[in-house]
Design a protein around this motif. Structure first.
Motif, mmCIF file in Angstrom:
data_model
loop_
_atom_site.group_PDB
_atom_site.id
_atom_site.type_symbol
_atom_site.label_atom_id
_atom_site.label_comp_id
_atom_site.label_asym_id
_atom_site.label_seq_id
_atom_site.Cartn_x
_atom_site.Cartn_y
_atom_site.Cartn_z
ATOM 1 N N LEU A 79 120.108 78.125 23.949
ATOM 2 C CA LEU A 79 118.949 77.694 23.156
ATOM 3 C C LEU A 79 118.855 76.182 23.026
ATOM 4 O O LEU A 79 117.764 75.619 23.004
ATOM 5 N N TRP A 83 124.702 82.033 22.829
ATOM 6 C CA TRP A 83 123.287 81.997 22.433
ATOM 7 C C TRP A 83 122.845 80.558 22.146
ATOM 8 O O TRP A 83 121.777 80.127 22.554
ATOM 9 N N TRP A 96 114.402 75.507 16.014
ATOM 10 C CA TRP A 96 115.519 74.918 16.763
ATOM 11 C C TRP A 96 115.069 73.842 17.727
ATOM 12 O O TRP A 96 115.884 73.062 18.217
ATOM 13 N N PRO A 127 112.635 79.849 17.371
ATOM 14 C CA PRO A 127 112.576 78.903 18.500
ATOM 15 C C PRO A 127 111.939 77.570 18.121
ATOM 16 O O PRO A 127 112.424 76.509 18.536
#
Lengths: 166, 522
Positions: free
Chosen positions: A78, A74, B338, B335
């Motif tokens: 990402l 993951w 990060w 999201p």
């Protein structure tokens, strides 16, 4: 890899048994060995008494490895760089193996000093559980810290220019 | 076997998270105690405590040659850290922003306590109250209180939009007074909130660091002595939340709450949006938004804000359901977190773990805990036949002790932290109170599952906690009352501008504040 770890845990257990045979022989100062194909390691508990232990699917690190693998997949998806998550995965894997070896070693020590029944209980059920939980918590922390490290451009030291006269 | 692996990971994850935050909180407490100034007799000087708690990276800067120091400095540094210039000398200007909905029992005393600071200005947002909230608020501080009246049907849409309406008034007043946004602090208070003595002396110096965009005070329950439920909430707020917030000082990612929330005006303006959004936990949303922009959010052990605790389980359940739902919905920030290059590495990790707590810990643990409990009871019931429990009575008891130790470690930790922050409680009482949290767990489990259910159903209505009058003229807590988001109460709203503040528009709201729905405090 995660599917392989679940479906084919035999070789991993065999490898752990082989490693345990050497680790116990070295650190418990006793005769020890292994039968990797059967995922069994053995050691000498007292004179003329050898104890063999099978690493069952519940005892192997193969399944503990899977969540780290999924988390890494993951993170790689990402994050812009895969370096840190992969380093974290490698470190966590090494530490997991080390943790399990420490558990086997504890069992061997206690069986040698307390006899099989008591030694196995305290080494496997009590201390073994504690080592696993606390060790895994520590490994999770280390994994997290390494995994979030991001690649940064290195700063070069700026050398001051010498003053030059005209 | 799968259950075993998941269980092992949950226990380990929970333990790691708890121990890391507890250790971080304790280190800040110890640091604070070491630097606590004392009076001539060696006694503690109230409000003059060592309020400036530095973050790890800075504290260890001089020790950067050490490996641990280097790692910590790396972790507490962002890829592209924002360097903001110090605002220069000069006093801070504080605006208190108090959203109200039917708060007549508490608002007078709250405003009076806030106006004890002679420089303070208070903006009360009356969100179409049915009672005399606006009238009493205006009477409590004529001259320095501005009442922003909101009328239905635009009013009563939530706390965020109500705060934004008050914020527009503050912005206008700051412009009129030509104040520097960097030196202007906005403090959100609940209508029943009371700052501890000397709170501003503890908070404002933290803003001397130009990178600090917000400060959140620890919350205490004022009626903690009224029974087990308020006592439990006090233990949770102080022993768990406040202690863990102290740990977050190391990352600069302290989570803002709805009461005792201080933010720098320039930080709010930098967001280029309404500071408080229309969501169930607009405070958490603002914290993350500021963190993503590289602002540090911190706290101090030297001050706190007190509020009323709820006194019925049903009210607690409703309150926690809203908190859990807001927390769980905030997962959508991941999201952006990060991908933020202004937030430190440790900050990314901390906020991510915090956002995942309901998903990774509370919901799964609510099932697995009971599974392990069932297994333990089964094994205990026939332990003479189960080898895993040991072979004699001593080993059986040792196994039970191990299970208790691992399962209840968080309760011990919280109890100890509760005691460490308020030694009047006593260690034994603190630990016992920590065990009360077992009951709180069940409220939390139920609230988390109900929050999930509401998320799936798309339900986003909210419940406001009502208050009662306290014996000493302050307020006493009451049960939460459900309030439909679309309730309409006819009647004109009164807008009462205070002298010295910008006049609101003809409809009772500041000119230019187009977004003027909702309001209501938690």
């Amino acid at each position: 890899m995660a599917v392989a770890a679940v479906a084919e845990d035999g070789p991993i257990r065999g490898l752990e048994a082989w490693l345990a045979g050497h680790v116990i022989g070295l650190l418990a100062l006793t005769t020890a060995g292994s039968a990797p194909r059967a995922a069994v390691f053995w050691f000498t508990a007292r004179q003329h008494v050898q104890v063999g232990m099978e690493i069952t699917p519940e005892c192997t690190v193969a399944f503990l490895f899977i969540p780290f693998l999924l988390a890494t997949a993951w993170l790689v998806w990402l994050r812009p760089s895969a370096r840190a998550p992969l380093t974290a995965l490698g470190t966590a894997t090494a530490l997991l193996v080390l943790l399990n070896q420490m558990r086997f070693l504890t069992i061997a020590w206690l069986v040698r000093s307390m006899g099989f029944s008591s030694g196995f209980y305290w080494g496997h059920t009590w201390l073994g559980s504690l080592i696993t939980v606390l060790g895994l918590a520590l490994i999770l922390g280390i994994y997290s810290v390494i995994a979030i490290g991001r690649a940064r451009p290195r700063r070069r030291a700026v050398r001051p220019r010498e003053a030059r006269g005209c | 076997m799968l259950a075993g692996v998941i269980q092992l990971f949950l226990v380990s994850f929970g333990l790691m998270y708890f121990v890391a935050l507890a250790a971080g909180g304790l280190s800040v407490l110890a640091q604070s105690r070491r630097h606590r100034p004392t009076g001539p007799s060696g006694s503690r000087v109230p409000g003059q405590s060592a309020h400036r708690i530095t973050r790890s990276g800075r504290r260890r800067k001089g020790r950067a040659s050490r490996l641990g120091g280097r790692i910590l400095r790396h972790l507490t540094t962002a890829d592209q850290p924002v360097r903001r210039l110090a605002a220069g000398a000069g006093a801070y200007h504080v605006y208190y922003l108090v959203p109200c909905l039917n708060e007549e029992l508490v608002i007078g005393a709250t405003i009076a306590s806030l106006l004890a600071d002679p420089q303070a200005r208070v903006v009360v947002v009356d969100d179409a109250s049915d009672d005399r909230t606006a009238e009493l608020a205006g009477a409590a501080g004529p001259g320095r209180v501005l009442i922003v009246g909101r009328a239905l049907p635009a009013a009563r849409k939530g706390k965020g939009p109500a705060l934004n309406a008050g914020f527009a008034v503050i912005q206008a007043d700051v412009e009129r007074r030509t104040l520097a946004p960097e030196k202007t602090i906005v403090c959100v208070m609940d209508a029943d909130g009371r700052l501890s003595a000397g709170a501003l002396h503890a908070v404002l110096p933290l803003f001397d660091d130009p990178e600090v965009g917000g400060v959140q005070l620890a919350v205490r329950i004022r009626n903690g002595a009224d029974g087990l439920l308020p006592r439990m909430q006090d233990a949770l707020f102080l022993g768990l939340s406040a202690a863990f917030q102290l740990a977050r000082v190391h990352c600069g990612t302290v989570s803002l709450g709805g009461n005792g929330q201080f933010t720098r005006l320039s930080a709010l303006l930098e967001l280029e949006r309404d500071p408080w959004r229309k969501c169930l936990t607009e405070d958490l949303d603002l914290s993350i938004a500021l963190s993503v922009e590289g602002w540090q959010i911190t706290t101090t052990p030297a001050a706190f804000v007190s509020q009323q605790g709820v006194t019925t389980v049903a009210a607690l359940f409703h309150q926690w359901t809203r908190w859990y739902q807001g927390h769980m919905e905030s997962i959508r920030w991941l999201p952006r977190l990060w991908s933020s290059r202004r937030l430190s590495h440790l900050g990314v990790l901390e906020i991510s773990l915090f956002l995942m707590v309901p998903w990774l810990l509370v919901l799964p643990w609510s099932i697995l805990f009971h599974y392990t409990l069932y297994v333990m009871i089964r094994r205990t019931a026939d332990w003479y036949t189960v080898a895993a429990m040991g072979t004699d009575r001593f080993q059986h008891l040792a196994t039970l002790a191990l299970w208790y130790m691992l399962s209840f470690a968080p309760n011990w930790i919280v109890g100890y932290l509760y005691y460490r922050q308020d030694r009047r409680i006593g260690l034994v009482r603190g630990i016992l109170t920590g065990h009360l949290l077992l009951a709180a767990n069940y409220v939390a489990y139920a609230a988390a599952w109900r929050a999930l259910y509401r998320m799936v159903r798309g339900q986003r209505s909210w419940t406001k906690t009502a208050r009662n009058r306290e014996a000493d003229g302050v307020a006493r807590p009451a049960a939460a009352v459900a309030r439909p988001a679309t309730s309409v109460v006819p009647g004109p709203r009164v807008t009462q501008p205070a002298s010295g503040l910008r006049q609101p528009g003809p409809d009772g709201l500041p000119v230019g504040s187009a977004e003027r729905e909702l309001a209501g405090s938690s």
